[in-house]
Design a protein around this motif. Structure first.
Motif, PDB file in Angstrom:
ATOM      1  N   VAL A  51       0.869  -1.175   0.000  1.00 20.26           N
ATOM      2  CA  VAL A  51       0.000   0.000   0.000  1.00 20.26           C
ATOM      3  C   VAL A  51       0.906   1.225   0.000  1.00 20.26           C
ATOM      4  N   ALA A  52       0.754   2.093  -0.977  1.00 17.67           N
ATOM      5  CA  ALA A  52       1.489   3.354  -0.999  1.00 17.67           C
ATOM      6  C   ALA A  52       0.646   4.388  -0.261  1.00 17.67           C
ATOM      7  N   ILE A  53       1.126   4.857   0.888  1.00 17.55           N
ATOM      8  CA  ILE A  53       0.323   5.696   1.769  1.00 17.55           C
ATOM      9  C   ILE A  53       1.161   6.845   2.313  1.00 17.55           C
ATOM     10  N   ASP A  54       0.547   7.991   2.435  1.00 20.51           N
ATOM     11  CA  ASP A  54       1.200   9.156   3.043  1.00 20.51           C
ATOM     12  C   ASP A  54       0.721   9.263   4.484  1.00 20.51           C
ATOM     13  N   LEU A  55       1.529   8.787   5.405  1.00 20.43           N
ATOM     14  CA  LEU A  55       1.125   8.776   6.807  1.00 20.43           C
ATOM     15  C   LEU A  55       0.953  10.177   7.374  1.00 20.43           C
ATOM     16  N   ARG A  56       1.515  11.177   6.720  1.00 18.08           N
ATOM     17  CA  ARG A  56       1.379  12.564   7.202  1.00 18.08           C
ATOM     18  C   ARG A  56       0.042  13.185   6.791  1.00 18.08           C
ATOM     19  N   SER A  57      -0.646  12.531   5.891  1.00 22.36           N
ATOM     20  CA  SER A  57      -1.920  13.080   5.414  1.00 22.36           C
ATOM     21  C   SER A  57      -3.043  12.739   6.383  1.00 22.36           C
ATOM     22  N   PRO A  58      -3.785  13.730   6.863  1.00 23.86           N
ATOM     23  CA  PRO A  58      -4.933  13.428   7.733  1.00 23.86           C
ATOM     24  C   PRO A  58      -5.939  12.493   7.067  1.00 23.86           C
ATOM     25  N   ALA A  59      -6.018  12.547   5.739  1.00 25.64           N
ATOM     26  CA  ALA A  59      -6.973  11.700   5.027  1.00 25.64           C
ATOM     27  C   ALA A  59      -6.593  10.224   5.107  1.00 25.64           C
ATOM     28  N   ALA A  60      -5.322   9.936   5.422  1.00 27.24           N
ATOM     29  CA  ALA A  60      -4.869   8.550   5.508  1.00 27.24           C
ATOM     30  C   ALA A  60      -5.183   7.924   6.870  1.00 27.24           C
ATOM     31  N   ARG A  61      -5.543   8.773   7.844  1.00 27.34           N
ATOM     32  CA  ARG A  61      -5.678   8.271   9.210  1.00 27.34           C
ATOM     33  C   ARG A  61      -6.776   7.211   9.378  1.00 27.34           C
ATOM     34  N   PRO A  62      -7.955   7.376   8.788  1.00 21.65           N
ATOM     35  CA  PRO A  62      -8.973   6.323   8.959  1.00 21.65           C
ATOM     36  C   PRO A  62      -8.517   4.962   8.445  1.00 21.65           C
ATOM     37  N   LEU A  63      -7.836   4.944   7.298  1.00 20.72           N
ATOM     38  CA  LEU A  63      -7.359   3.677   6.766  1.00 20.72           C
ATOM     39  C   LEU A  63      -6.276   3.103   7.674  1.00 20.72           C
ATOM     40  N   LEU A  64      -5.375   3.944   8.139  1.00 21.77           N
ATOM     41  CA  LEU A  64      -4.311   3.474   9.026  1.00 21.77           C
ATOM     42  C   LEU A  64      -4.901   2.862  10.296  1.00 21.77           C
ATOM     43  N   GLU A  65      -5.836   3.540  10.911  1.00 15.83           N
ATOM     44  CA  GLU A  65      -6.415   3.039  12.162  1.00 15.83           C
ATOM     45  C   GLU A  65      -7.192   1.743  11.933  1.00 15.83           C
ATOM     46  N   ALA A  66      -7.844   1.622  10.780  1.00 13.78           N
ATOM     47  CA  ALA A  66      -8.537   0.376  10.463  1.00 13.78           C
ATOM     48  C   ALA A  66      -7.534  -0.767  10.338  1.00 13.78           C
ATOM     49  N   LEU A  67      -6.412  -0.497   9.708  1.00 17.70           N
ATOM     50  CA  LEU A  67      -5.355  -1.509   9.579  1.00 17.70           C
ATOM     51  C   LEU A  67      -4.825  -1.915  10.953  1.00 17.70           C
ATOM     52  N   VAL A  68      -4.597  -0.929  11.799  1.00 23.04           N
ATOM     53  CA  VAL A  68      -4.042  -1.201  13.132  1.00 23.04           C
ATOM     54  C   VAL A  68      -5.007  -2.018  13.971  1.00 23.04           C
ATOM     55  N   ARG A  69      -6.295  -1.703  13.886  1.00 23.85           N
ATOM     56  CA  ARG A  69      -7.282  -2.444  14.685  1.00 23.85           C
ATOM     57  C   ARG A  69      -7.296  -3.928  14.329  1.00 23.85           C
ATOM     58  N   GLU A  70      -7.035  -4.250  13.085  1.00 26.21           N
ATOM     59  CA  GLU A  70      -7.076  -5.647  12.641  1.00 26.21           C
ATOM     60  C   GLU A  70      -5.724  -6.342  12.765  1.00 26.21           C
ATOM     61  N   ALA A  71      -4.637  -5.569  12.913  1.00 27.08           N
ATOM     62  CA  ALA A  71      -3.296  -6.137  12.871  1.00 27.08           C
ATOM     63  C   ALA A  71      -2.945  -6.897  14.146  1.00 27.08           C
ATOM     64  N   ASP A  72      -2.091  -7.875  13.980  1.00 30.18           N
ATOM     65  CA  ASP A  72      -1.500  -8.596  15.103  1.00 30.18           C
ATOM     66  C   ASP A  72      -0.105  -8.078  15.416  1.00 30.18           C
ATOM     67  N   VAL A  73       0.598  -7.636  14.379  1.00 27.04           N
ATOM     68  CA  VAL A  73       2.007  -7.249  14.501  1.00 27.04           C
ATOM     69  C   VAL A  73       2.253  -5.996  13.682  1.00 27.04           C
ATOM     70  N   LEU A  74       3.106  -5.126  14.186  1.00 20.16           N
ATOM     71  CA  LEU A  74       3.602  -3.993  13.401  1.00 20.16           C
ATOM     72  C   LEU A  74       5.124  -3.986  13.500  1.00 20.16           C
ATOM     73  N   ILE A  75       5.785  -3.822  12.356  1.00 14.20           N
ATOM     74  CA  ILE A  75       7.248  -3.728  12.296  1.00 14.20           C
ATOM     75  C   ILE A  75       7.606  -2.342  11.787  1.00 14.20           C
ATOM     76  N   GLU A  76       8.463  -1.632  12.525  1.00 12.32           N
ATOM     77  CA  GLU A  76       8.917  -0.314  12.056  1.00 12.32           C
ATOM     78  C   GLU A  76      10.411  -0.172  12.287  1.00 12.32           C
ATOM     79  N   ASN A  77      11.064   0.548  11.373  1.00 12.02           N
ATOM     80  CA  ASN A  77      12.491   0.826  11.568  1.00 12.02           C
ATOM     81  C   ASN A  77      12.836   2.279  11.256  1.00 12.02           C
ATOM     82  N   TYR A  78      11.961   3.178  11.722  1.00 14.65           N
ATOM     83  CA  TYR A  78      12.226   4.612  11.593  1.00 14.65           C
ATOM     84  C   TYR A  78      13.355   5.031  12.536  1.00 14.65           C
ATOM     85  N   ARG A  79      13.915   6.201  12.264  1.00 15.23           N
ATOM     86  CA  ARG A  79      14.802   6.812  13.250  1.00 15.23           C
ATOM     87  C   ARG A  79      14.016   7.035  14.533  1.00 15.23           C
TER      88      ARG A  79
END
Length: 386
Positions: free
Chosen positions: A68-96
């Motif tokens: 999924v190509a997504i702009d996490l800084r966009s407020p419009a992306a937040r509903p989709l992100l939160e829906a993904l998080v609610r269903e997810a079991d695991v999240l992997i991140e390697n940001y600074r």
């Protein structure tokens, strides 16, 4: 049914350690959704080589995933992100360190949405301590965590390993920790945060070399193609090239001497056991080399193979990929015309799966938006996805 069927993983990572972890989980059956910025994972552009626009680097660690190509800084992306998080079991991140929080995907915020979430942070030096704010790259970690100091010729300069082993070890450690956290969650219902770093992983991977330094208080040296504490265990030269010999026990030493017709070495007090051979490595290895230079590598490999002594040719990467063992073990495979090295995980009842080629950037944006009842065209128009 794969081992991790039903597990949903959000991968907000790039380059190698995080994607390597995600691919391990995906191969085991997890639904790994790769959330990429609009310009994609950095490795999409790391080449050549490319095949039909796909980089070999990206392909090596991103099969079996959806993108999924997504702009996490966009407020419009937040509903989709939160829906993904609610269903997810695991999240992997390697940001600074701190970036995930800035993007609204930090642990505390997402755990409030989904308390069962297993949240894995991968970084160069850990999320706390004096290196927390430093960027982490395999090469600099190989240098700082001691690996380069023991790699290379004894009298030469330190060398990095030819593949990003610190990244790979970190990705594997992250996968192990995630599986342990999922097991804990199955018992308690609680998610948790995992903190895995390249530096910690590489330091632990010094293994016996690190342990020896702790035992003696002395620094480790470089031995080139030899071993610090096992002799003979190194490369030797036949008449037409080089091969490696690994005599890692007294039984194998006896077999080696028998195969070479050198029972005198068994009686020589300098070579009576491994500790003695380590002390007299130069003399022994010189004697052995004088023997080996009289015949071809193929001769010695056949001799030691027959004697049950571990030995091998020094293959190129291409030769290794064409080795009969690689072919018999299914270590070369292809999905959708993309050639890849297979998974080393062989399970009898829940084998790994090879279902999806490495995805194009945003290939599954519409599919995933629709799954959550959202209008992909509207999200795209709002700048949330591509």
């Amino acid at each position: 049914m794969s081992a991790l069927s039903g597990i949903v993983v959000l991968e907000l990572s790039r380059v190698l350690a995080g994607p390597w972890c995600g691919m391990i989980l995906a191969d085991l059956g997890a639904d790994v959704i790769k959330l990429e910025p609009f310009d994609g994972d950095d490795t999409r552009g790391l080449g050549p080589p490319f095949k039909d626009g796909l980089s070999a680097y990206f392909a090596c660690c991103n099969r079996n995933k959806r993108s999924v190509a997504i702009d996490l800084r966009s407020p419009a992306a937040r509903p989709l992100l939160e829906a993904l998080v609610r269903e997810a079991d695991v999240l992997i991140e390697n940001y600074r360190t701190g970036t995930a929080e800035t993007l609204g995907v930090g642990f505390d915020g997402l755990a409030a949405i989904n308390p069962r979430l297993v949240y894995c942070s991968i970084s160069g030096y850990g999320r706390d301590g004096p290196g927390a704010m430093r960027p982490g790259y395999d090469y600099v970690v190989q240098a700082q965590a001691g690996l380069m100091s023991i790699t290379g010729q004894a009298e030469g300069e330190p060398h990095k390993v030819g593949v990003a082993v610190s990244d790979l070890a970190t990705g594997q450690n992250a996968a192990i920790a995630i599986l342990a956290a999922l097991r804990h969650r199955d018992r308690t219902g609680q998610g948790q945060r995992i903190d895995v770093s390249l530096f910690d992983s590489q330091l632990a991977a010094l293994a016996n070399v690190g342990s020896s330094a702790l035992f003696t208080g002395e620094d480790a040296g470089r031995y080139g193609n030899a071993h610090a504490s096992i002799v003979p265990y190194q490369a030797f030269h036949g008449r037409d090239g080089a091969f490696v010999l690994a005599v890692a026990s007294e039984k194998l030493w006896l077999q080696t001497c028998d195969a070479l017709g050198r029972e005198d070495w068994l009686r020589d007090p300098r070579y009576v056991n491994n500790a003695a051979r380590v002390r007299h490595r130069d003399a022994l290895c010189a004697e052995m080399q004088a023997v080996f230079e009289n015949e071809s590598c193929a001769h010695w490999l056949a001799l030691f193979e027959s004697a049950g002594v571990p030995c091998a040719p020094i293959n190129s990467v291409k030769q290794a990929l064409e080795d009969p063992v690689a072919l018999a073990r299914g270590m070369r495979m292809e999905i959708g015309g993309v050639p890849m090295v297979g998974s080393p995980l062989h399970l009898t009842l829940t084998p790994v799966r090879y279902e999806r080629a490495p995805p194009d950037l945003g290939q599954h944006s519409d599919e995933i938006a629709a799954h959550y009842g959202m209008d992909a065209a509207a999200l795209r128009a709002a700048g949330a996805i591509r």
